[in-house]
Design a protein around this motif. Structure first.
Motif, mmCIF file in Angstrom:
data_model
loop_
_atom_site.group_PDB
_atom_site.id
_atom_site.type_symbol
_atom_site.label_atom_id
_atom_site.label_comp_id
_atom_site.label_asym_id
_atom_site.label_seq_id
_atom_site.Cartn_x
_atom_site.Cartn_y
_atom_site.Cartn_z
ATOM 1 N N MET A 138 0.760 -1.276 -0.073
ATOM 2 C CA MET A 138 0.008 -0.093 0.367
ATOM 3 C C MET A 138 0.855 0.974 0.394
ATOM 4 O O MET A 138 0.875 2.381 -0.642
ATOM 5 N N LYS A 139 2.038 0.975 1.074
ATOM 6 C CA LYS A 139 3.194 2.413 0.896
ATOM 7 C C LYS A 139 3.340 2.494 -0.480
ATOM 8 O O LYS A 139 3.129 3.793 -0.858
ATOM 9 N N ALA A 140 4.089 1.469 -1.149
ATOM 10 C CA ALA A 140 4.752 1.497 -1.992
ATOM 11 C C ALA A 140 3.336 1.785 -3.959
ATOM 12 O O ALA A 140 4.185 3.260 -4.838
ATOM 13 N N GLY A 141 2.474 1.972 -3.555
ATOM 14 C CA GLY A 141 0.788 2.427 -4.243
ATOM 15 C C GLY A 141 0.981 3.416 -4.000
ATOM 16 O O GLY A 141 0.621 4.512 -4.515
ATOM 17 N N MET A 142 0.634 4.613 -3.173
ATOM 18 C CA MET A 142 0.594 5.777 -2.783
ATOM 19 C C MET A 142 2.313 6.679 -3.228
ATOM 20 O O MET A 142 1.847 8.009 -3.864
ATOM 21 N N GLU A 143 2.827 5.868 -2.523
ATOM 22 C CA GLU A 143 4.246 6.903 -3.262
ATOM 23 C C GLU A 143 4.308 6.715 -4.680
ATOM 24 O O GLU A 143 4.532 7.657 -5.443
ATOM 25 N N GLN A 144 4.110 5.484 -5.421
ATOM 26 C CA GLN A 144 3.742 6.228 -7.379
ATOM 27 C C GLN A 144 3.082 6.642 -7.571
ATOM 28 O O GLN A 144 3.404 7.438 -8.621
ATOM 29 N N MET A 145 1.214 6.876 -6.565
ATOM 30 C CA MET A 145 0.464 7.535 -7.220
ATOM 31 C C MET A 145 1.136 8.671 -7.171
ATOM 32 O O MET A 145 0.280 9.884 -7.158
ATOM 33 N N PHE A 146 1.675 9.770 -5.639
ATOM 34 C CA PHE A 146 1.890 10.670 -5.452
ATOM 35 C C PHE A 146 3.005 11.267 -5.852
ATOM 36 O O PHE A 146 2.932 12.404 -5.964
ATOM 37 N N ASN A 147 3.919 10.536 -6.439
ATOM 38 C CA ASN A 147 5.274 10.872 -7.082
ATOM 39 C C ASN A 147 5.651 10.774 -8.354
ATOM 40 O O ASN A 147 6.516 10.318 -9.144
ATOM 41 N N SER A 148 4.310 10.093 -9.142
ATOM 42 C CA SER A 148 4.292 10.161 -10.541
ATOM 43 C C SER A 148 5.047 11.564 -11.482
ATOM 44 O O SER A 148 4.422 12.303 -10.964
ATOM 45 N N PRO A 149 5.636 11.168 -12.149
ATOM 46 C CA PRO A 149 6.576 12.094 -13.271
ATOM 47 C C PRO A 149 5.455 12.892 -13.652
ATOM 48 O O PRO A 149 6.140 13.687 -14.498
ATOM 49 N N ASP A 150 4.337 12.072 -14.486
ATOM 50 C CA ASP A 150 3.387 12.525 -14.970
ATOM 51 C C ASP A 150 2.364 13.582 -14.767
ATOM 52 O O ASP A 150 1.996 14.241 -14.942
ATOM 53 N N MET A 151 2.260 13.149 -12.614
ATOM 54 C CA MET A 151 0.493 13.758 -12.371
ATOM 55 C C MET A 151 0.882 14.220 -10.960
ATOM 56 O O MET A 151 1.059 13.263 -10.389
ATOM 57 N N LYS A 152 0.805 15.100 -10.745
ATOM 58 C CA LYS A 152 0.841 15.194 -9.379
ATOM 59 C C LYS A 152 -0.506 16.029 -8.653
ATOM 60 O O LYS A 152 -1.199 16.136 -9.375
ATOM 61 N N ILE A 153 -0.812 15.292 -7.178
ATOM 62 C CA ILE A 153 -1.966 14.874 -7.111
ATOM 63 C C ILE A 153 -1.086 15.328 -5.364
ATOM 64 O O ILE A 153 -0.298 15.379 -4.977
ATOM 65 N N GLU A 154 -2.504 16.798 -5.398
ATOM 66 C CA GLU A 154 -1.843 18.030 -3.698
ATOM 67 C C GLU A 154 -3.686 17.594 -2.893
ATOM 68 O O GLU A 154 -3.930 18.296 -3.742
ATOM 69 N N PHE A 155 -3.014 17.706 -1.746
ATOM 70 C CA PHE A 155 -4.816 18.234 -0.644
ATOM 71 C C PHE A 155 -4.564 19.452 -0.658
ATOM 72 O O PHE A 155 -3.911 19.802 0.312
ATOM 73 N N VAL A 156 -5.183 20.352 -0.997
ATOM 74 C CA VAL A 156 -5.675 21.118 -0.604
ATOM 75 C C VAL A 156 -6.507 21.211 0.560
ATOM 76 O O VAL A 156 -5.256 22.200 1.403
ATOM 77 N N SER A 157 -7.307 20.775 0.818
ATOM 78 C CA SER A 157 -7.987 20.714 2.453
ATOM 79 C C SER A 157 -8.087 19.965 2.340
ATOM 80 O O SER A 157 -8.818 19.328 2.010
ATOM 81 N N ASN A 158 -8.796 18.859 3.920
ATOM 82 C CA ASN A 158 -9.179 18.412 4.479
ATOM 83 C C ASN A 158 -10.268 18.427 5.802
ATOM 84 O O ASN A 158 -9.118 18.893 6.724
ATOM 85 N N THR A 159 -11.403 18.927 5.628
ATOM 86 C CA THR A 159 -12.237 19.276 6.835
ATOM 87 C C THR A 159 -13.342 18.407 7.280
ATOM 88 O O THR A 159 -14.003 17.762 6.535
ATOM 89 N N VAL A 160 -12.922 17.954 8.426
ATOM 90 C CA VAL A 160 -14.545 17.100 9.353
ATOM 91 C C VAL A 160 -15.766 17.979 9.407
ATOM 92 O O VAL A 160 -15.399 19.020 10.242
ATOM 93 N N THR A 161 -16.416 16.908 8.426
ATOM 94 C CA THR A 161 -18.394 18.412 8.611
ATOM 95 C C THR A 161 -18.928 17.920 9.624
ATOM 96 O O THR A 161 -19.599 18.346 9.791
ATOM 97 N N ASP A 162 -19.013 16.078 9.694
ATOM 98 C CA ASP A 162 -20.054 15.689 11.277
ATOM 99 C C ASP A 162 -19.162 14.154 11.378
ATOM 100 O O ASP A 162 -17.992 13.808 10.616
ATOM 101 N N VAL A 163 -19.725 13.726 12.717
ATOM 102 C CA VAL A 163 -19.055 12.642 13.160
ATOM 103 C C VAL A 163 -20.513 11.910 14.061
ATOM 104 O O VAL A 163 -21.324 13.157 14.590
ATOM 105 N N THR A 164 -20.915 10.604 13.541
ATOM 106 C CA THR A 164 -21.910 10.560 13.711
ATOM 107 C C THR A 164 -21.432 10.049 15.455
ATOM 108 O O THR A 164 -20.358 9.775 15.827
ATOM 109 N N ASP A 165 -23.084 9.788 16.101
ATOM 110 C CA ASP A 165 -22.867 8.643 17.194
ATOM 111 C C ASP A 165 -22.426 7.268 17.132
ATOM 112 O O ASP A 165 -21.821 6.970 16.244
#
Length: 200
Positions: A62-89
């Motif tokens: 899984m780590k290798a898959g993530m590194e491949q996805m996020f460090n691709s020479p063709d495409m850069k993926i960045e998370f600009v923001s992640n915000t929790v909007t709700d947590v259930t009971d």
């Protein structure tokens, strides 16, 4: 009667504080998890994943898959923001506690492979990719930026938080179409339907 009312109030306050504390704890952990995602700290991300996920693919895979996805020479993926909007009971089944987390995520995809091409070629490619992403995430949730040859994707999503006595603290598992089979094998149907229904 006055004593009964006082006791009832005390119990309600106590229940409310317990209910609130698990939501605060999950939110805090989820924010750390998202921070790891943003900073591409994959070891940190994997530490927060529910360990049964690794029955399908090992941590190393899984780590290798993530590194491949996020460090691709063709495409850069960045998370600009992640915000929790709700947590259930919380919901407990067979000594395992579950909750659902709803969040908003903004992600930028920059197409590095198109940088050296003509503006017309970049525009054609970007329009093509924008159409694909709009099909997946909705017409209003994808915007393009020709100057940076990138797409900004806005999405509302959810995942499950799991507190299993076998492991330390809250662990997470994403809940999307690509994870459906795995989620269904780990999260009891009664939990999925009850917790996700809370948001509807």
């Amino acid at each position: 009667m006055k004593l009964f009312s006082t006791l009832l109030f005390a119990l309600l306050v106590t229940f409310s504080s317990f209910s609130q504390s698990h939501k605060e704890e999950i939110t805090k952990n989820a924010e750390t998890y998202y921070e790891y995602m943003t900073n591409q700290n994959f070891d940190g991300v994997l530490d927060y994943m529910y360990p049964k996920v690794f029955d399908t693919a090992s941590k190393e895979q899984m780590k290798a898959g993530m590194e491949q996805m996020f460090n691709s020479p063709d495409m850069k993926i960045e998370f600009v923001s992640n915000t929790v909007t709700d947590v259930t009971d919380k919901m407990e089944v067979e000594n395992i506690t579950y909750a659902a987390i709803f969040y908003n995520s903004k992600m930028r995809m920059t197409f590095i492979s198109e940088k050296d091409k003509s503006e017309e070629e970049q525009k054609t490619f970007l329009e093509f990719m924008e159409g694909i992403m709009k099909t997946q995430f909705g017409e209003t949730n994808v915007t393009s930026d020709l100057k940076t040859v990138s797409l900004l994707i806005n999405m509302d999503a959810n995942m499950f938080a799991i507190k299993d006595p076998k492991y330390d603290g809250w662990k997470f598992i994403g809940n999307d179409d690509t994870m459906k089979e795995l989620v269904n094998s780990i999260i009891p149907e009664s939990v999925r339907t009850t917790l996700l229904k809370e948001k509807k």
